[in-house]
Design an enzyme around this catalytic site. Structure first.
Site, PDB file in Angstrom:
ATOM      1  NE  ARG A 141      -3.398  -2.340   2.597  1.00 33.01           N
ATOM      2  CZ  ARG A 141      -5.030  -2.211   3.289  1.00 33.01           C
ATOM      3  NH1 ARG A 141      -5.863  -1.017   3.360  1.00 33.01           N
ATOM      4  NH2 ARG A 141      -5.655  -3.990   3.399  1.00 33.01           N
ATOM      5  CB  SER A 201     -19.058 -12.703  15.246  1.00 34.68           C
ATOM      6  OG  SER A 201     -18.574 -11.524  14.355  1.00 34.68           O
ATOM      7  CB  SER A 245     -17.598   1.136   5.365  1.00 35.77           C
ATOM      8  OG  SER A 245     -15.950  -0.086   5.281  1.00 35.77           O
ATOM      9  CG  HIS A 292     -18.434   3.448   8.053  1.00 34.35           C
ATOM     10  ND1 HIS A 292     -18.475   3.766   7.487  1.00 34.35           N
ATOM     11  CD2 HIS A 292     -17.787   2.188   8.981  1.00 34.35           C
ATOM     12  CE1 HIS A 292     -16.678   3.196   7.245  1.00 34.35           C
ATOM     13  NE2 HIS A 292     -16.531   2.700   8.372  1.00 34.35           N
ATOM     14  CB  THR A 301     -16.373   6.087  14.894  1.00 33.23           C
ATOM     15  OG1 THR A 301     -14.743   6.462  14.627  1.00 33.23           O
ATOM     16  CG2 THR A 301     -16.512   6.676  13.668  1.00 33.23           C
ATOM     17  CE  LYS A 332     -14.724   4.908  10.203  1.00 37.02           C
ATOM     18  NZ  LYS A 332     -13.521   5.479  10.032  1.00 37.02           N
ATOM     19  CB  THR A 347      -4.617   3.904  26.331  1.00 39.08           C
ATOM     20  OG1 THR A 347      -3.280   4.954  25.655  1.00 39.08           O
ATOM     21  CG2 THR A 347      -5.962   4.136  25.736  1.00 39.08           C
ATOM     22  CB  THR A 348      -2.547   9.097  27.621  1.00 37.61           C
ATOM     23  OG1 THR A 348      -1.874   8.914  28.088  1.00 37.61           O
ATOM     24  CG2 THR A 348      -3.265  10.457  27.193  1.00 37.61           C
ATOM     25  CB  THR A 386      -9.627  -3.546   2.637  1.00 42.18           C
ATOM     26  OG1 THR A 386      -8.592  -3.280   3.591  1.00 42.18           O
ATOM     27  CG2 THR A 386     -10.728  -2.684   3.160  1.00 42.18           C
TER      28      THR A 386
HETATM   29  N1  PLP Z   1     -15.783  -0.293  12.781  1.00 40.81           N
HETATM   30  C1  PLP Z   1     -15.967  -0.297  11.692  1.00 40.81           C
HETATM   31  C2  PLP Z   1     -17.169  -0.602  10.813  1.00 40.81           C
HETATM   32  C3  PLP Z   1     -15.039   0.686  10.782  1.00 40.81           C
HETATM   33  O1  PLP Z   1     -15.357   0.992   9.483  1.00 40.81           O
HETATM   34  C4  PLP Z   1     -13.683   1.226  11.682  1.00 40.81           C
HETATM   35  C5  PLP Z   1     -13.249   2.328  10.753  1.00 40.81           C
HETATM   36  O2  PLP Z   1     -12.546   2.076   9.793  1.00 40.81           O
HETATM   37  C6  PLP Z   1     -13.589   1.444  12.619  1.00 40.81           C
HETATM   38  C7  PLP Z   1     -14.418   0.412  13.303  1.00 40.81           C
HETATM   39  C8  PLP Z   1     -12.907   1.482  13.776  1.00 40.81           C
HETATM   40  O3  PLP Z   1     -13.342   3.805  13.577  1.00 40.81           O
HETATM   41  P1  PLP Z   1     -11.964   4.085  13.708  1.00 40.81           P
HETATM   42  O4  PLP Z   1     -11.161   4.721  12.480  1.00 40.81           O
HETATM   43  O5  PLP Z   1     -12.285   5.366  15.248  1.00 40.81           O
HETATM   44  O6  PLP Z   1     -10.568   3.694  14.790  1.00 40.81           O
END
Ligand code: PLP
Length: 431
Positions: A41, A157, A208, A236, A264, A267, A296-297, A382
């Protein structure tokens, strides 16, 4: 979604006493294998320009820069440059400084983070929220800790779940079953098979890469019928769907039926960080037991304040969501009319299929070099091999002229590289 596999270690002669092994050789060999598989990549070096999204400066290898249009950002609504969001960030940084000063265990909470968690709990109609440093960490820490704390938990899952969820499942150490993507009959079969034991269903709302949507309400029906808990990734969808931007579950009126909603801040909300929202007991348990939270911080106060400003803004304004859907629909229509192989989606994501790793990279390079258009190629792991694609993400800021330019540029690229047209069937290559 396939799991990322680590390459096998390279075979070099073992080091003798006092002789340092060729450690570097292992790394070079691993990279050579990636090149050999045509999935090495390369990231474009770009600098976004606040106030002119989606325009950015591309710094080329020779140090020169060129202005380009970005068509693959997950800052879906351009909130990363919104004046209220930038204002909250800069004002809080001036007031509180930059870093959080440590983990919350060591340095305590920072007030903007506490306010953000309240804002997120309210967004999803839950008792509590818990913020992590990324969406990735929130899934990994959230799923693993929740499942681990339920004795004899079986995790169900979805086959297309994101790597962060797969890692959460793996780290829980619990038994798991994978149900075929969005396949309710298969999920029910596994739920029946599991009998009375505790069960956690983990799935996403918007997937996504293919841009399709889970039947959340019907998954909740199955969960209720078979006594399972539900964990939903709305990464997403948050900011983008629902009257207040809480996601697909809000849009579908089923938010209260999902036990844990994860999202998140990176995005739709244009910042960085991730979170879960759930009952007070679940969030408190994850806060208390998840290493990915404890060690973690914390997110810096300025980022927390910016994220909260973004969430608050999108709770009251639907203009960005409406414009986003409109421009995504216009982009899809224009590309389809040009005979390009657009994967039909019901969301804002516009995948244009290529079906070959090398050609996908070549198409992206061609678009950048000759048309000043940046779209990152999406290759294995991916997406499955054979389904490589350009993943286009129109925003409210991509105007008609830019959509026209994109369409012409893609059509020229497809001609120049003799890429497959609409009607081609893209088949996943056997592993
Ligand atoms: N969950 C899904 C479905 C995602 O596509 C992603 C990242 O692209 C994440 C979680 C992780 O999110 P972040 O980018 O905030 O670490």
């Amino acid at each position: 979604m396939p799991v990322t596999r680590m390459p096998a270690a390279s075979k070099s002669a073992p080091a003798g006493p006092g002789i340092k092994a060729d450690y570097e050789g292992h790394f070079r060999a691993a990279l050579d294998r990636l090149h050999g598989e045509r999935r090495y990549r390369v990231f474009a070096d770009i600098e976004r320009i606040a106030g002119r999204f989606p325009t950015a400066n591309w710094r080329r290898a020779d140090g020169s820069t060129r202005e380009i249009t970005v068509w693959c950002s997950n800052d879906y609504l351009g909130m990363g440059q919104h004046p209220e969001v930038v204002g909250a960030l800069t004002e809080t940084a001036r007031r509180c400084g930059v870093g959080a000063g440590g983990t919350r265990n060591i340095a305590g909470n920072n007030s903007p983070l506490v306010d953000l968690e309240r804002e997120l709990a309210d967004l999803h109609g839950k008792e509590a929220g818990l913020v992590f440093t990324s969406g990735y960490v929130s899934n990994q820490a959230g799923i693993s800790t929740i499942a681990k704390l339920i004795p004899n938990c079986l995790i169900l899952s979805d086959a297309f779940n994101h790597n962060s969820m797969i890692e959460g499942v793996r780290h829980s150490g619990c038994e798991k079953r994978i149900f075929r993507h969005n396949d309710l009959a298969h999920l029910e079969e596994l739920l029946v098979e599991a009998g009375d034991r505790p069960k956690l269903i983990v799935f996403e709302s918007v997937y996504s890469m293919d841009g399709d949507v889970a039947p959340i309400g019907r998954i909740c029906d199955l969960a209720a019928r078979h006594g399972a808990m539900t964990y939903l990734d709305e990464v997403h969808a948050v900011g983008l769907y629902g009257p207040r931007g809480a996601g697909i579950a809000e849009r579908d009126g089923v938010m209260d039926r999902v036990d844990v909603i994860e999202g998140t801040l990176a995005k739709g909300f244009g910042c960085v960080g991730g979170y879960i929202t759930a009952s007070a007991a679940i969030c408190d348990a994850v806060r208390s037991f998840a290493p990915g939270f404890i060690f973690t911080t914390a997110l810096p106060p300025a980022v927390a304040a910016a994220a909260r400003a973004s969430v608050r803004y999108l709770k009251r304004s639907s203009a960005e969501r409406d414009a986003h859907q409109r421009q995504a629909a216009r982009t899809k229509a224009a590309l389809e009319a040009a005979g390009l192989p657009v994967l039909p989606t019901e969301t804002h994501i516009v995948p244009v299929m290529v079906g070959d790793a090398e050609l996908c990279k070549a198409a992206a390079d061609h678009l950048l070099e000759f048309h000043d258009i940046y779209i990152q190629p999406i290759n294995y792991p991916t997406v499955p091999r054979g389904t490589e694609r350009l993943r286009i993400t129109p925003s409210p800021f991509h105007d008609e002229a830019q959509i026209g330019k994109l369409t012409a540029a893609l059509a020229e690229t497809w001609d120049a590289l003799d890429l497959p047209r609409a009607g081609t069937v893209f088949v996943e290559a056997a592993e």
